[in-house]
Design an enzyme around this catalytic site. Structure first.
Site, PDB file in Angstrom:
ATOM      1  CG  ASP A   1      18.729  18.134-115.650  1.00 29.23           C
ATOM      2  OD1 ASP A   1      18.576  19.318-115.320  1.00 29.23           O
ATOM      3  OD2 ASP A   1      19.182  17.261-114.877  1.00 29.23           O
TER       4      ASP A   1
ATOM      5  CD  GLU B   1      20.653  22.577-116.501  1.00 30.88           C
ATOM      6  OE1 GLU B   1      20.425  23.468-115.660  1.00 30.88           O
ATOM      7  OE2 GLU B   1      20.702  21.376-116.195  1.00 30.88           O
TER       8      GLU B   1
END
Ligand code: CA
Length: 658
Positions: A340, A369
């Site tokens: 994340d 990400e």
């Protein structure tokens, strides 16, 4: 008082360091607890402490401490206590005194088992948490990174609906139930995943997070789980008994085991970029300040958008992240990690993660990400951002380029994309097709986001059109639909979008339930919405049977044809060539010469984003049509001998020559 002050021994003073770089580094792998039936050794890294206490409890959340013991200063910033007793079944916390102040109790940060709500660490024998046959559990075969097909699912969404037919609703164990059916008798749950053909289940946060009160299982609480509490412990609310520390561990392993037995690998979403709270987090209560980035004015840097951001560049935080993923990969047999807000972390740490996992098994995948949710104080050029992805070999980043080219801007629900009839996005679609690499036929100046290739190979890119964030695909296509577009057309847009994802060279990723035309009723940030919004409605498998079959067809075509999984930049440059299209909103390309050993000699793929049929001039020869007008049939739909080929509205056509 005066005399006592003069007699203070050095061990009672808070050591001062000029900078975090001067903190001693402990390099052992036995931090916090080493348990055997004969003895337990506690060792906590707290270099700035002047005193450290160990508190022992009989219960995981109730009653006061049964014993409070002083720990002794030991090597490299650690504090140690050895207890020659069998402490199995007890709970503990640490308490640290810094700058003459006792901080709140913490179960520590390396904690592997806890009581309810993760407040106290538990002393258990980990070998007793293994389900039957665990030692025989192996990762399902994976020949090549390019073979991966990801399916992102939230533990609760998977099974909560009454029509899931699953007994252990909202639990890890839901993934172990075979033979479950929807109201119309079609397979749900793990059997459905097998039928669909995905290779990896990617679980939304399943480590112990803070937002759900585990003592109230019947309150229908919901959260995605991006609020980390204990990184190395499974979430309690997904277990059948969060009070018993061993239960969540065993049930998590049962889930992994069942998926492995069905040939499916398991990816965990990991959120090391921030903690649920800053000041009183389990990390900050050990070594205040050390694990976080602060602004020059002393306030918290907030690249996570959640109030704090961790400092992966500091030795002990880096060590923690690296050892945590290795722990999940070995103790729980996890096969991949989705980071994340990976753009918060430093490049060096991510490469250290890759190196460490390579030693466990190089087929363990890593992606993340390549962005942040806010500005960071740490320099951009040192962070694992999408634009620095070439420095992250063996680590993939999500392609927001292909995602938003296909469906329109994530920030503007009303803006449509290529699949809904918008032209001018052709170059971005082509960039998606090649997997964000260098290709001579792409005009990079016309791309929507990145203006240059940003990866070394297409396997460094995740191709997708939607995920848990923002509107799901069906909702986005509805909210951005052109005037007069019918429901039938929206299904066409959906199929076209996913055809592009599955015929692109990056690693394909779908959001659970998309294959059933999943809707979240227009809620774009459903992180704490009720089950009625988030749960997968399994009866839609029957309602949208045609769509499900199409997704299944896409997956089986990709799996059967290595030309869609070329893997390297060199291969893509060699075998993939775009055709010049005279009509806007159309992209076509060929994969030639039995690319990567494909049984199909030449493959022709045409995407028509127009809401009307278009005539496309195709290379001469005899072609076999396998995908056309929303249908896939690998044994062949028709033979095509003309060079003037008509592609149906909002659809893809795929043809091959032997
Ligand atoms: Ca929890």
């Amino acid at each position: 008082m005066m005399l006592a002050t003069g007699l203070l021994c050095s061990c009672q003073k808070t050591p001062k360091y000029a900078s975090y770089d001067d903190y001693p580094i402990y390099d052992g792998s036995d931090l916090e607890l080493t348990y055997t039936p004969e003895a337990s050794t506690f060792k906590v890294w707290a270099p700035t402490a002047s005193e450290v206490k160990l508190l022992l409890y009989e219960d995981g959340s109730e009653d006061g401490a049964s014993r409070v013991l002083n720990m002794k200063r030991s090597e490299k910033g650690t504090w140690k206590l050895h207890i020659k007793e069998d402490l199995e079944g007890k709970f503990y916390t640490f308490q640290v005194k810094v700058n003459e102040r006792w901080l709140d109790e913490t179960p520590g940060m390396w904690v592997k088992a806890t009581g309810v709500n993760g407040k106290r660490a538990a002393i258990i024998d980990m070998s007793k948490t293994n389900p039957a046959g665990w030692e025989m559990d192996v990762r399902p075969p994976l020949k090549d990174e390019a073979d991966i097909i990801l399916y992102e699912v939230h533990v609760r969404d998977f099974s909560m609906s009454p029509n899931s037919g699953i007994k252990n609703k909202g639990k890890f164990l839901a993934f172990t139930e075979h033979g479950t059916k929807n109201t119309m008798g079609q397979a749900t749950g793990i059997d459905h995943l097998k039928e669909l053909g995905i290779t990896h289940v990617h679980l939304l946060p399943s480590f112990d997070f803070a937002s759900i009160d585990e003592t109230k299982p019947n309150d229908n609480q919901y959260n995605w789980g991006y609020d980390p509490l204990n990184y190395n412990v499974p979430e309690g609310s997904y277990s059948t008994n969060p009070y018993d520390p061993a239960v969540r561990i065993k049930e998590f392993k049962q889930m992994v085991q069942a998926l492995h037995q069905s040939g499916i690998r398991v990816v965990m979403d990991v959120v090391y970029n921030h903690t649920f709270i800053g000041e009183n987090s389990h990390l900050n209560l050990l070594v205040p300040g050390y694990f976080y980035r602060m602004k020059p004015d002393g306030s918290w840097s907030n690249a996570s958008g959640c109030g704090n951001e961790t400092a992966s560049e500091r030795a002990m935080m880096r060590k923690f992240i690296v050892e945590s993923v290795v722990y999940w990969a070995t103790e729980y047999h996890i096969d991949g990690f989705r980071f994340d807000l990976m753009g918060v972390h430093d490049i060096e740490t991510m490469n250290a993660v890759r190196l460490a996992l390579d030693k466990v098994d190089p087929s363990i995948c890593i992606y993340g990400e390549g962005w942040t949710a806010g500005p960071s104080v740490f320099p951009e050029e040192k962070r694992a951002l999408k634009k620095n992805a070439k420095q992250l070999d063996g680590i993939a980043v999500f392609s927001d380029d292909i995602r938003d080219a296909l469906k329109g801007s994530w920030q503007h629900p009303e803006i449509p994309g290529f699949v809904s009839g918008v032209d001018s996005l052709e170059e971005s679609v082509k960039f998606g097709v090649v997997g964000s690499i260098q290709h001579s036929q792409i005009d990079y100046s016309r791309l929507i986001y990145s203006k240059e290739p940003y990866v070394n190979d297409p396997t460094q890119v995740i191709s997708y059109v939607s995920c848990h964030d923002d509107l799901c695909l069906a909702d986005k296509l509805r909210s951005s639909k052109p005037a007069g577009a019918t429901d039938e057309e929206i299904l066409r847009f959906d199929k076209l979008a996913q055809t592009i994802v599955f015929t692109s060279q990056g690693i394909p990723f779908i959001y659970a339930g998309e294959e059933l035309f999943r809707t979240k009723k227009g809620v774009h940030n459903s992180y704490q919405s009720p089950d009625s919004i988030n749960q997968i409605n399994w009866d839609n498998k029957t309602v949208f049977q045609d769509l499900f079959e199409y997704y299944r067809g896409l997956i089986s075509m990709r799996k059967a044809h290595p030309a869609f999984r070329l893997g390297t930049q060199k291969n893509v440059q060699q075998y993939l060539h775009f055709l010049d299209m005279k009509t806007p909103n159309v992209v076509a390309f060929t994969l030639t010469d039995n690319a990567k050993g494909d049984t199909w000699r030449n493959i022709l793929v045409i995407y028509n984003g127009n809401r009307k049929s278009v005539m496309v001039e195709i290379p001469e020869g005899e072609w076999n049509l396998v995908c056309n007008d929303g249908k896939i049939n690998l044994t062949g739909i028709a033979q095509v001998k003309t060079t003037a080929f008509v592609v149906a509205p909002s659809s893809a056509s795929i043809l091959y020559q032997l």
